[in-house]
Scaffold this motif. Structure first.
Motif, PDB file in Angstrom:
ATOM      1  N   ASN A 102      42.020 -53.508 -30.316  1.00  0.00           N
ATOM      2  CA  ASN A 102      42.778 -53.222 -29.089  1.00  0.00           C
ATOM      3  C   ASN A 102      43.550 -54.448 -28.622  1.00  0.00           C
ATOM      4  O   ASN A 102      43.279 -55.031 -27.578  1.00  0.00           O
ATOM      5  CB  ASN A 102      41.860 -52.690 -27.974  1.00  0.00           C
ATOM      6  N   PRO A 103      44.543 -54.871 -29.415  1.00  0.00           N
ATOM      7  CA  PRO A 103      45.344 -56.041 -29.034  1.00  0.00           C
ATOM      8  C   PRO A 103      46.266 -55.735 -27.859  1.00  0.00           C
ATOM      9  O   PRO A 103      46.521 -54.573 -27.531  1.00  0.00           O
ATOM     10  CB  PRO A 103      46.156 -56.319 -30.301  1.00  0.00           C
ATOM     11  N   ILE A 104      46.767 -56.791 -27.249  1.00  0.00           N
ATOM     12  CA  ILE A 104      47.822 -56.645 -26.245  1.00  0.00           C
ATOM     13  C   ILE A 104      49.146 -56.663 -26.992  1.00  0.00           C
ATOM     14  O   ILE A 104      49.419 -57.578 -27.780  1.00  0.00           O
ATOM     15  CB  ILE A 104      47.776 -57.779 -25.213  1.00  0.00           C
ATOM     16  N   ASP A 119      50.190 -54.259 -22.441  1.00  0.00           N
ATOM     17  CA  ASP A 119      48.903 -53.575 -22.303  1.00  0.00           C
ATOM     18  C   ASP A 119      48.126 -53.617 -23.606  1.00  0.00           C
ATOM     19  O   ASP A 119      48.698 -53.806 -24.687  1.00  0.00           O
ATOM     20  CB  ASP A 119      49.118 -52.103 -21.907  1.00  0.00           C
ATOM     21  N   ARG A 120      46.820 -53.401 -23.468  1.00  0.00           N
ATOM     22  CA  ARG A 120      45.987 -53.201 -24.656  1.00  0.00           C
ATOM     23  C   ARG A 120      46.220 -51.790 -25.189  1.00  0.00           C
ATOM     24  O   ARG A 120      46.288 -50.829 -24.425  1.00  0.00           O
ATOM     25  CB  ARG A 120      44.509 -53.383 -24.313  1.00  0.00           C
ATOM     26  N   GLU A 144      45.117 -49.027 -28.463  1.00  0.00           N
ATOM     27  CA  GLU A 144      44.292 -48.733 -29.641  1.00  0.00           C
ATOM     28  C   GLU A 144      45.164 -48.840 -30.899  1.00  0.00           C
ATOM     29  O   GLU A 144      46.203 -48.185 -31.013  1.00  0.00           O
ATOM     30  CB  GLU A 144      43.693 -47.333 -29.564  1.00  0.00           C
ATOM     31  N   THR A 145      44.733 -49.675 -31.820  1.00  0.00           N
ATOM     32  CA  THR A 145      45.512 -49.984 -33.011  1.00  0.00           C
ATOM     33  C   THR A 145      44.632 -49.771 -34.234  1.00  0.00           C
ATOM     34  O   THR A 145      43.673 -50.514 -34.455  1.00  0.00           O
ATOM     35  CB  THR A 145      46.016 -51.446 -32.946  1.00  0.00           C
ATOM     36  N   THR A 169      48.569 -64.893 -31.605  1.00  0.00           N
ATOM     37  CA  THR A 169      49.616 -63.876 -31.522  1.00  0.00           C
ATOM     38  C   THR A 169      50.420 -63.873 -32.811  1.00  0.00           C
ATOM     39  O   THR A 169      50.808 -64.932 -33.299  1.00  0.00           O
ATOM     40  CB  THR A 169      50.552 -64.141 -30.331  1.00  0.00           C
ATOM     41  N   MET A 215      38.113 -46.662 -27.493  1.00  0.00           N
ATOM     42  CA  MET A 215      38.537 -47.950 -26.963  1.00  0.00           C
ATOM     43  C   MET A 215      38.053 -48.095 -25.536  1.00  0.00           C
ATOM     44  O   MET A 215      38.123 -47.146 -24.753  1.00  0.00           O
ATOM     45  CB  MET A 215      40.069 -48.064 -27.011  1.00  0.00           C
ATOM     46  N   GLY A 252      42.884 -52.105 -19.408  1.00  0.00           N
ATOM     47  CA  GLY A 252      43.672 -52.964 -20.273  1.00  0.00           C
ATOM     48  C   GLY A 252      43.893 -54.302 -19.621  1.00  0.00           C
ATOM     49  O   GLY A 252      43.038 -54.804 -18.911  1.00  0.00           O
ATOM     50  N   VAL A 298      44.949 -60.910 -22.176  1.00  0.00           N
ATOM     51  CA  VAL A 298      43.815 -61.707 -22.610  1.00  0.00           C
ATOM     52  C   VAL A 298      43.557 -62.772 -21.570  1.00  0.00           C
ATOM     53  O   VAL A 298      44.471 -63.369 -21.021  1.00  0.00           O
ATOM     54  CB  VAL A 298      44.107 -62.349 -23.990  1.00  0.00           C
ATOM     55  N   LYS A 327      50.655 -62.978 -18.521  1.00  0.00           N
ATOM     56  CA  LYS A 327      51.227 -61.659 -18.790  1.00  0.00           C
ATOM     57  C   LYS A 327      52.638 -61.629 -18.243  1.00  0.00           C
ATOM     58  O   LYS A 327      52.869 -61.894 -17.077  1.00  0.00           O
ATOM     59  CB  LYS A 327      50.379 -60.564 -18.126  1.00  0.00           C
TER      60      LYS A 327
END
Length: 236
Positions: free
Chosen positions: A95-97, A102-103, A105-106, A163, A223, A227, A230, A235
């Motif tokens: 669940n990356p940003i 936002d985070r 689901e990946t 990143t 997930m 969100g 990090v 942000k």
């Protein structure tokens, strides 16, 4: 009078071609302007040196195989249609940003040659894309879904200070929100450790700094709620 029999010339022997291969040959003959994405050179990456617009110095940037193919076509030559045929059979995700928003689901899928995203999520994240770089995804029932374009240099933040910038193909209504294919595995030299309880940990490496980070994977569709950026990272 005895009639002399003249033997008939033998019939030419047909080549011993497996049925599947023969079907493939027919398909290629009918569709000469179609190429499977697996036949293209694999994805690569580079480290930004400050001369690339919109990229900070030291950024790790994935180079998409479809975009690379299209950029190398000589002027005046018509590009072939690039197809990707896959069935989604994965259960783990991160669940990356994404795009510092936002985070999301990946899904992890090392069998895919590309990184993909649903159109609705791209709009939500405020992405822009190149509508001239498209490919077609063919499902098991031969339904074809054409991408709407390629979003370039999309930042994916997996941990504080980690990143990577990925090239993302945008599709309308795919079976996932975001799919991380083999380019992510190649770029980060990822390894997965499966634990006895059924969970899994993925370890990724920053090719610029050499820093390694271990992340817990998440069961698809589960997930954590909530969100945000990090911790410790701004942000935008």
């Amino acid at each position: 009078m005895v009639k002399k029999l003249v033997p008939k010339p033998p019939r030419p022997k047909e080549p011993n071609i497996p049925r599947a291969a023969a079907q493939h040959m027919v398909a290629v003959e009918k569709e000469p302007n179609k190429v499977d994405i697996g036949d293209l050179p694999g994805a690569t990456y580079f480290i930004a040196d400050g001369t690339q617009a919109g990229l900070p110095t030291g950024a790790v940037v994935h180079q998409d195989c479809v975009a690379t193919y299209l950029e190398k076509i000589p002027p005046g030559e018509k590009p072939v249609v690039v197809y990707v045929a896959r069935e989604l059979q994965v259960l783990r995700s991160l669940n990356p940003i994404i795009n510092r928003k936002d985070r999301v689901e990946t899904i992890l899928d090392s069998g895919s040659q590309i990184v993909c995203m649903a159109l609705r999520e791209a709009l939500k994240l405020g992405l822009t894309w190149d509508p001239d770089i498209r490919l077609r995804m063919e499902s098991a029932n031969q339904q074809v879904n054409e991408s709407v374009g390629l979003a370039r240099n999309v930042p994916f933040t997996f941990a504080e200070g980690f990143t990577v910038y990925l090239q993302v193909h945008i599709f309308d209504k795919p079976a996932y929100t975001v799919l991380l294919g083999r380019p992510f595995d190649t770029l980060t030299e990822s390894t997965i450790q499966n634990l006895p309880d059924g969970s899994a940990i993925i370890t990724i490496r920053d090719p610029n700094t050499g820093r390694r980070t271990a992340l817990p994977t998440i069961e698809r569709g589960k997930m954590p709620k909530g969100g945000g950026a990090v911790e410790g990272e701004q942000k935008f």
